[in-house]
Design an enzyme around this catalytic site. Structure first.
Site, PDB file in Angstrom:
ATOM      1  N   HIS A 151      -2.981  -5.855   3.004  1.00  0.00           N
ATOM      2  CA  HIS A 151      -2.784  -6.862   3.722  1.00  0.00           C
ATOM      3  C   HIS A 151      -3.805  -8.155   3.727  1.00  0.00           C
ATOM      4  CE1 HIS A 151       0.081  -3.646   5.312  1.00  0.00           C
ATOM      5  NE2 HIS A 151       0.282  -3.659   3.747  1.00  0.00           N
ATOM      6  N   SER A 211       1.094  -0.715   0.107  1.00  0.00           N
ATOM      7  CA  SER A 211      -0.021   0.004  -0.010  1.00  0.00           C
ATOM      8  C   SER A 211       0.736   1.333   0.684  1.00  0.00           C
ATOM      9  CB  SER A 211      -1.341   0.102   0.762  1.00  0.00           C
ATOM     10  OG  SER A 211      -0.330   0.289   2.275  1.00  0.00           O
ATOM     11  N   GLN A 262      -6.327  -0.992   7.098  1.00  0.00           N
ATOM     12  CA  GLN A 262      -5.382  -2.459   6.570  1.00  0.00           C
ATOM     13  C   GLN A 262      -4.858  -3.193   8.811  1.00  0.00           C
ATOM     14  OE1 GLN A 262      -2.896  -1.148   4.172  1.00  0.00           O
ATOM     15  NE2 GLN A 262      -0.976  -0.519   5.980  1.00  0.00           N
ATOM     16  N   GLU A 263      -4.533  -2.012   9.017  1.00  0.00           N
ATOM     17  CA  GLU A 263      -3.896  -2.997  10.757  1.00  0.00           C
ATOM     18  C   GLU A 263      -3.948  -2.176  11.800  1.00  0.00           C
ATOM     19  OE1 GLU A 263       0.389  -1.447  10.332  1.00  0.00           O
ATOM     20  OE2 GLU A 263       0.517  -1.402   7.770  1.00  0.00           O
ATOM     21  N   ASP A 311      -3.473   1.749  12.099  1.00  0.00           N
ATOM     22  CA  ASP A 311      -3.520   2.326  10.745  1.00  0.00           C
ATOM     23  C   ASP A 311      -4.634   1.640   9.508  1.00  0.00           C
ATOM     24  OD1 ASP A 311      -2.184   3.383   8.304  1.00  0.00           O
ATOM     25  OD2 ASP A 311      -0.565   1.891   8.240  1.00  0.00           O
ATOM     26  N   HIS A 337       8.572  -1.536   9.612  1.00  0.00           N
ATOM     27  CA  HIS A 337       9.112  -2.569   8.209  1.00  0.00           C
ATOM     28  C   HIS A 337       7.861  -2.190   6.947  1.00  0.00           C
ATOM     29  CE1 HIS A 337       5.380  -4.770   9.294  1.00  0.00           C
ATOM     30  NE2 HIS A 337       5.602  -3.425   9.785  1.00  0.00           N
ATOM     31  N   ARG A 338       8.151  -3.049   6.225  1.00  0.00           N
ATOM     32  CA  ARG A 338       6.907  -2.902   4.787  1.00  0.00           C
ATOM     33  C   ARG A 338       6.428  -4.215   5.657  1.00  0.00           C
ATOM     34  NH1 ARG A 338       7.870   1.550   1.976  1.00  0.00           N
ATOM     35  NH2 ARG A 338       5.307   0.644   1.355  1.00  0.00           N
ATOM     36  N   SER A 339       5.013  -4.497   4.632  1.00  0.00           N
ATOM     37  CA  SER A 339       4.930  -5.500   4.168  1.00  0.00           C
ATOM     38  C   SER A 339       5.099  -6.693   3.431  1.00  0.00           C
ATOM     39  CB  SER A 339       3.329  -4.945   3.642  1.00  0.00           C
ATOM     40  OG  SER A 339       3.446  -4.588   2.723  1.00  0.00           O
ATOM     41  N   GLU A 383      -2.348   6.190  12.193  1.00  0.00           N
ATOM     42  CA  GLU A 383      -2.115   5.981  11.065  1.00  0.00           C
ATOM     43  C   GLU A 383      -2.944   6.293   9.434  1.00  0.00           C
ATOM     44  OE1 GLU A 383       1.448   3.446  11.146  1.00  0.00           O
ATOM     45  OE2 GLU A 383       0.897   4.173   8.707  1.00  0.00           O
ATOM     46  N   ASP A 410       2.333   8.103   6.458  1.00  0.00           N
ATOM     47  CA  ASP A 410       2.371   7.419   6.003  1.00  0.00           C
ATOM     48  C   ASP A 410       2.948   7.779   4.396  1.00  0.00           C
ATOM     49  OD1 ASP A 410       3.630   5.283   5.248  1.00  0.00           O
ATOM     50  OD2 ASP A 410       2.202   3.212   5.605  1.00  0.00           O
TER      51      ASP A 410
HETATM   52  P1  PGA Z   1       2.796  -1.724   3.274  1.00  0.00           P
HETATM   53  O1  PGA Z   1       2.529  -0.516   4.312  1.00  0.00           O
HETATM   54  O2  PGA Z   1       4.950  -1.614   3.242  1.00  0.00           O
HETATM   55  O3  PGA Z   1       2.276  -2.706   2.522  1.00  0.00           O
HETATM   56  O4  PGA Z   1       2.972   0.017   2.055  1.00  0.00           O
HETATM   57  C1  PGA Z   1       2.121  -0.759   5.304  1.00  0.00           C
HETATM   58  C2  PGA Z   1       1.917   0.557   5.579  1.00  0.00           C
HETATM   59  O5  PGA Z   1       0.782   1.430   5.051  1.00  0.00           O
HETATM   60  O6  PGA Z   1       2.706   1.416   6.659  1.00  0.00           O
HETATM   61 ZN    ZN Z   2       0.641   2.802   6.971  1.00  0.00          ZN
END
Ligand code: PGA
Ligand code: ZN
Length: 426
Positions: free
Chosen positions: A154, A40, A162-163, A242, A363-365, A283, A310
């Site tokens: 994700h 994302s 998302q999170e 997030d 980190h990243r996904s 976030e 972000d």
């Molecule tokens: P991404 O997601 O690593 O897939 O961009 C992480 C985030 O949005 O914080």
């Molecule tokens: Zn994010």
């Protein structure tokens, strides 16, 4: 002095290619780093070079690999480098674009992180201590933000946000925070099973049950925290979200829970979530294309929760500076591969703290077992890291690296950073 550079196309945690780079210096020592990759992504991120075509669904990185073993290798082995800044500036100049699209941000970030490990070793310090000295900040073990429920881009479920993260703010030490996180993660699995929900995982190792509303997810998490014998609360086990709102923003409104929300309605909606759940951080609560609504959200909610940019800032100092001026957020998410070099990442951290913003390293996904972000978090003293669930190799690599740092530095403080101005501890 760098004598050789090697690169290898490896697989990341999603099974797509990424780059691993090794720099060899004249003593024979080798320094390695691997590039992570987001799903994302923000529109203004530094650009990953991908091959296109059929292999790996077009996601091969042999072009980026050729950047490393060709032009970048020629430059870096041509002369000695006195500092990370000098080396990173030369990399950016060699690329020549504003967004790293010619050589690839994936190539540059891996080379830059490997070089940082080399410079740190040259001073005889660990990477985290070298970073703290570069920034002039006191080291600190962060509150880990464990992503225990996954949605958005994700996961394949219908959860728009998302999170959903848990943050053991009230733990006394980092090892205790990790223990609480793991216990809650397992208690949450039991809670899901009891309710007949699946415990399959999303990209960051959190569960991805077939639920759709943020409230359902938050209720499950609160139950999981309780079931593990902990107290849900802003200064005990807090929650961080997030939503990654880009992914449900369309034609000026937010598509959520089967309804369309105007930006102002979203702000009220988040206000209600803050009333009902111990949420300490939000976030990307709004979309990057809805930048004008962020100051309204900060005015309404910025005193109650950390508002993190972000996709809005993409770890770029100029964008953070603009965000500080306009009051668009209160914090910045730090992902080295969004900007492409270590020096620029440190600049963004410096600009954020000078402007009174907090920072969270991320980190990243799509990840590898590289642990650079763990050292970056400790060295920056920012007090917050998100690296996914307390499970799966590529996620626990970061959390285990922090255990190692905690173990060899027993005097390091643990917890959220105190904002500069409120008495930074340098
Ligand atoms: P991404 O997601 O690593 O897939 O961009 C992480 C985030 O949005 O914080
Ligand atoms: Zn994010």
């Amino acid at each position: 002095r760098i004598t050789a550079i090697r690169a290898l196309q490896i697989l990341d945690s999603r099974g797509y290619p990424t780059l691993r780079v090794q720099l060899e210096i004249d003593t024979g020592a080798v320094f390695e780093a691997s590039a992570p990759s987001g799903a994302s992504t923000g529109a203004h991120e530094a650009v990953e070079l991908r091959d296109g075509g059929t292999p790996f669904s077009g996601r091969g990185v042999t072009g980026a690999l050729a950047s490393v073993t060709g032009e970048i290798s020629n430059l870096l082995t041509s002369r000695p480098w006195v500092s990370q800044r000098e080396l990173d500036e030369a990399l950016c100049a060699l690329d020549g674009t504003g967004n790293k699209s010619r050589l690839g941000a994936n190539a540059l970030v891996a080379v830059s992180m490997a070089a940082a490990r080399g410079f740190a070793a040259g001073t005889g310090h660990s990477l985290h201590t070298w970073i703290s000295q570069a920034l002039g900040r006191a080291e600190r073990l962060p509150v880990p933000h464990f992503n225990v429920l996954n949605g958005g881009q994700h996961a394949a479920n219908a959860l728009a946000f998302q999170e959903f993260m848990i943050a053991p703010v009230g733990a006394a030490t980092y090892p205790q925070a990790l223990e609480w996180g793991a216990d809650i993660y397992h208690a949450l699995a039991a809670t899901l099973r009891t309710r007949g929900l699946a415990t399959g995982l999303g990209d960051e190792g959190g569960y991805a049950p077939e639920i759709s509303s943020p409230e359902e997810a938050l209720d499950l998490i609160v139950s999981g925290i309780d079931a593990a014998g902990h107290r849900p609360g802003i200064s005990e086990v807090a929650i961080a979200l997030d939503p990654a709102a880009n992914s449900f923003f369309q034609d000026g409104s937010y598509h959520l829970n089967g309804r369309h929300y105007t930006p102002s309605q979203m702000v009220s909606y988040y206000g209600k979530l803050l009333d009902n759940y111990p949420i300490r951080s939000l976030e990307d609560p709004l979309a990057e294309d809805d930048a004008e609504s962020w100051p309204e959200l900060v005015s309404a909610l910025g005193g109650r929760a950390q508002i993190v940019g972000d996709d809005l800032f993409v770890t770029q100092a100029a964008r953070v500076t603009a965000g500080i001026r306009s009051g668009s957020a209160t914090a910045v998410l730090i992902k080295p591969n969004q900007v492409g070099t270590v020096t620029e990442t440190l600049e963004t951290l410096a600009v954020a703290s000078a402007g009174g913003f907090t920072a969270m390293v991320s980190h990243r996904s799509g990840e590898t077992t590289d642990t650079f972000v763990a050292d970056l978090t400790v060295g920056s003293g920012c007090g917050q890291l998100k690296a996914g669930a307390p499970a799966r190799g590529e996620r626990v690599a970061k959390y285990n690296r922090l255990l190692e740092i905690a173990d060899s530095n027993p005097a390091l403080p643990y917890g959220l950073a105190i904002l500069s101005g409120e008495g930074d501890t340098d």
